[in-house]
Write a protein that holds these residues in place. Structure first.
Motif, mmCIF file in Angstrom:
data_model
loop_
_atom_site.group_PDB
_atom_site.id
_atom_site.type_symbol
_atom_site.label_atom_id
_atom_site.label_comp_id
_atom_site.label_asym_id
_atom_site.label_seq_id
_atom_site.Cartn_x
_atom_site.Cartn_y
_atom_site.Cartn_z
ATOM 1 N N THR A 47 3.955 1.477 -1.016
ATOM 2 C CA THR A 47 4.671 1.557 -2.296
ATOM 3 C C THR A 47 3.777 2.151 -3.367
ATOM 4 O O THR A 47 4.216 2.996 -4.163
ATOM 5 C CB THR A 47 5.154 0.162 -2.704
ATOM 6 O OG1 THR A 47 6.006 -0.361 -1.679
ATOM 7 C CG2 THR A 47 5.929 0.220 -4.017
ATOM 8 N N ARG A 48 2.519 1.698 -3.402
ATOM 9 C CA ARG A 48 1.597 2.244 -4.398
ATOM 10 C C ARG A 48 1.339 3.727 -4.172
ATOM 11 O O ARG A 48 1.279 4.520 -5.127
ATOM 12 C CB ARG A 48 0.278 1.459 -4.365
ATOM 13 C CG ARG A 48 0.364 0.072 -4.999
ATOM 14 C CD ARG A 48 -1.013 -0.523 -5.196
ATOM 15 N NE ARG A 48 -1.668 -0.818 -3.919
ATOM 16 C CZ ARG A 48 -1.580 -1.976 -3.284
ATOM 17 N NH1 ARG A 48 -0.859 -2.961 -3.817
ATOM 18 N NH2 ARG A 48 -2.204 -2.172 -2.137
ATOM 19 N N ARG A 49 1.201 4.124 -2.899
ATOM 20 C CA ARG A 49 0.985 5.541 -2.609
ATOM 21 C C ARG A 49 2.191 6.372 -3.013
ATOM 22 O O ARG A 49 2.048 7.477 -3.571
ATOM 23 C CB ARG A 49 0.700 5.721 -1.118
ATOM 24 C CG ARG A 49 -0.674 5.213 -0.685
ATOM 25 C CD ARG A 49 -0.847 5.377 0.813
ATOM 26 N NE ARG A 49 -2.159 4.920 1.257
ATOM 27 C CZ ARG A 49 -2.520 4.832 2.541
ATOM 28 N NH1 ARG A 49 -1.652 5.170 3.498
ATOM 29 N NH2 ARG A 49 -3.725 4.418 2.859
ATOM 30 N N ARG A 99 4.221 14.984 -12.957
ATOM 31 C CA ARG A 99 3.279 15.670 -13.846
ATOM 32 C C ARG A 99 3.170 17.147 -13.495
ATOM 33 O O ARG A 99 3.107 18.008 -14.382
ATOM 34 C CB ARG A 99 1.905 14.995 -13.758
ATOM 35 C CG ARG A 99 1.803 13.682 -14.523
ATOM 36 C CD ARG A 99 0.357 13.273 -14.691
ATOM 37 N NE ARG A 99 -0.264 12.946 -13.410
ATOM 38 C CZ ARG A 99 -0.339 11.725 -12.918
ATOM 39 N NH1 ARG A 99 0.159 10.705 -13.605
ATOM 40 N NH2 ARG A 99 -0.934 11.508 -11.751
ATOM 41 N N ALA A 105 4.472 5.644 -5.296
ATOM 42 C CA ALA A 105 4.545 5.702 -6.756
ATOM 43 C C ALA A 105 3.535 6.685 -7.311
ATOM 44 O O ALA A 105 3.826 7.446 -8.247
ATOM 45 C CB ALA A 105 4.313 4.305 -7.340
ATOM 46 N N SER A 106 2.331 6.710 -6.720
ATOM 47 C CA SER A 106 1.313 7.656 -7.166
ATOM 48 C C SER A 106 1.743 9.098 -6.897
ATOM 49 O O SER A 106 1.571 9.985 -7.747
ATOM 50 C CB SER A 106 -0.011 7.361 -6.460
ATOM 51 O OG SER A 106 -0.991 8.298 -6.814
ATOM 52 N N SER A 107 2.339 9.337 -5.713
ATOM 53 C CA SER A 107 2.814 10.693 -5.382
ATOM 54 C C SER A 107 3.917 11.126 -6.322
ATOM 55 O O SER A 107 3.959 12.293 -6.761
ATOM 56 C CB SER A 107 3.304 10.736 -3.931
ATOM 57 O OG SER A 107 2.268 10.420 -3.028
ATOM 58 N N THR A 159 0.831 -1.212 0.000
ATOM 59 C CA THR A 159 0.000 0.000 0.000
ATOM 60 C C THR A 159 0.858 1.251 0.000
ATOM 61 O O THR A 159 0.612 2.207 -0.746
ATOM 62 C CB THR A 159 -0.924 -0.005 1.225
ATOM 63 O OG1 THR A 159 -1.755 -1.169 1.188
ATOM 64 C CG2 THR A 159 -1.808 1.239 1.240
ATOM 65 N N ARG A 171 4.384 10.128 -9.403
ATOM 66 C CA ARG A 171 3.784 10.432 -10.715
ATOM 67 C C ARG A 171 3.115 11.803 -10.694
ATOM 68 O O ARG A 171 3.253 12.584 -11.642
ATOM 69 C CB ARG A 171 2.781 9.345 -11.088
ATOM 70 C CG ARG A 171 3.409 8.026 -11.535
ATOM 71 C CD ARG A 171 2.377 7.129 -12.193
ATOM 72 N NE ARG A 171 1.305 6.769 -11.259
ATOM 73 C CZ ARG A 171 1.324 5.705 -10.483
ATOM 74 N NH1 ARG A 171 2.372 4.880 -10.510
ATOM 75 N NH2 ARG A 171 0.309 5.432 -9.673
ATOM 76 N N ASP A 172 2.403 12.090 -9.595
ATOM 77 C CA ASP A 172 1.751 13.401 -9.496
ATOM 78 C C ASP A 172 2.781 14.521 -9.462
ATOM 79 O O ASP A 172 2.593 15.572 -10.102
ATOM 80 C CB ASP A 172 0.881 13.460 -8.232
ATOM 81 C CG ASP A 172 -0.314 12.518 -8.309
ATOM 82 O OD1 ASP A 172 -0.650 12.103 -9.441
ATOM 83 O OD2 ASP A 172 -0.882 12.198 -7.254
#
Length: 418
Positions: free
Chosen positions: A73-75, A85, A77-79, A71, A81-82
């Motif tokens: 790691t996914r958070r 961007r 990775a999402s941060s 969980t 990416r954000d």
């Protein structure tokens, strides 16, 4: 729970086989068929009985830790990416550099402003992919201040301000901001001020000239009014002249260097201070630098004289003013100290702004225009010098001009600072 003895299961299987053979013989002599049917049934039963129960691969504790790690790691990775961007859409150019100034990443604005191209420029030294310019020379410096108003390599018709910030371990982030619109606005402001000042100079000269022609003795009742009108027209004329001087200094990028003998200049500044003071202050000169300056005599006299006149205006009667010209660790310093009203610390950073006043009533009463320190700052900038101000309310102020060694000359023709 009691366990079944090991001999019972084989015995039961053997009995079942015998029973199957007997049943097949009674059914028509098919002993083998009966044995085969029972054997198949026994195999199915044994497989069903001995099948391993489903066991979890991890213990519940390990599984919970694994789920939490996944969980996070996914958070993360999402941060990331954000963040990437967001950085890609910033209006300012962003370039991530390693310890050797090799490009690791850059956003779209950096492509437009600096002319970088992906993926060709990634991994290469930044300076090698920029045309020879002030920016390239700035990147080669070891210690650097932000670079302002330089030509953008990717857009020659634009100007940028660039700064370099430390990031992570031995990495740097280069930020490039497009300042073209600010430069255009500043130019429009300078043009407006210069044009308005030129237009105001003639009518003010005419008005002041006619006021001088009127003799107060011819109209005694109007004498106070005429005196005030003369003083205000003179003050407005001085404001116009200062604005024109500022406009010239702002558009000037260099000065015609000449020797400026400091001994006669200091003597002149002292006479000006005594004339303005009219005996109300003690004026002293301390000069032990034994150096002359290299620069514009007119502009330097204007700037240094301005500091002296300010000291006289803002020092009460009976106070003292000291003009100093001394050597320093990094060159030489011209300073003017007074025992005047002093300036609160909250005002010091804004003193060189146009028309900025600590006390409006006191400034108007002293005849100041509010432009003097701004002129001083621009003159010093043209001479690669800087202004420092120290002050304490009620105890006076010191305005110091710091000149580097490149602006200092040994006295010529026997001039001596003493």
């Amino acid at each position: 729970m009691p366990t079944t003895p090991r001999w019972k299961l084989p015995a039961a299987c053997l009995a079942a086989l015998v029973a199957g053979a007997l049943f097949g013989w009674l059914a028509g002599g098919h002993v083998a068929s009966g044995v085969a049917i029972v054997a198949i049934a026994e195999i199915v039963l044994l497989l069903t009985r001995d099948r391993h129960p489903a066991r979890p691969i991890m213990s519940p504790t390990a599984a919970a830790k694994h789920n939490r790690l996944m969980t996070r790691t996914r958070r993360l990775a999402s941060s990331l990416r954000d963040l990437r961007r967001t950085a890609s859409q910033l209006p300012d150019g962003v370039v991530l550099l390693d310890a050797d100034q090799r490009v690791r990443w850059f956003n779209h604005a950096a492509e437009n402003l600096l002319g970088l191209r992906s993926p060709h420029d990634r991994g290469a030294p930044l300076g090698q992919h920029l045309p020879a310019s002030e920016l390239v020379d700035w990147l080669r410096q070891d210690e650097r201040e932000p670079l302002h108003d330089t030509v953008a390599p990717g857009r020659p018709d634009s100007q940028i301000s660039v700064s370099l910030l430390p990031f992570g371990r031995h990495q740097q982030v280069l930020l490039a901001r497009d300042t073209s619109h600010v430069t255009r606005l500043e130019q429009m402001r300078r043009d407006f001020v210069a044009n308005v000042s030129h237009e105001l100079r003639t009518p003010l000269t005419v008005i002041h000239g006619y006021l001088e022609l009127i003799d107060p003795e011819d109209a005694p009742a109007l004498a106070p009014v005429l005196g005030e009108m003369r003083a205000q027209s003179k003050r407005m004329g001085q404001i116009v002249e200062d604005l024109l001087t500022l406009s010239r200094l702002e558009t000037q990028h260099r000065v015609e260097d000449e020797r400026v003998p400091m001994a006669p200049l200091l003597a002149t500044l002292r006479k000006e201070a005594e004339a303005l003071s009219q005996g109300r202050h003690r004026v002293a000169v301390e000069a032990d630098a034994g150096l002359d300056l290299l620069g514009s005599p007119k502009d330097l006299h204007s700037a240094l004289s301005n500091l002296v006149s300010n000291a006289v205006r803002y020092t009460p009667a009976g106070g003292s003013i000291t003009i100093r010209w001394q050597r320093s660790e990094d060159g030489a310093t011209y300073s003017v100290s007074d025992t005047g009203y002093g300036i609160p610390a909250s005002h010091l950073a804004r003193l060189t702004e146009r028309f900025y006043r600590v006390s409006s009533s006191r400034s108007r009463g002293s005849g100041g225009t509010g432009l003097g320190l701004s002129i001083v700052k621009h003159v010093l900038n043209l001479h690669q010098a800087r202004l420092s101000i120290t002050s304490e309310p009620g105890r006076g102020s010191t305005f110091a001009c710091h000149f580097g060694p490149e602006r200092l000359l040994a006295p010529a023709n026997g001039h001596d600072e003493s």
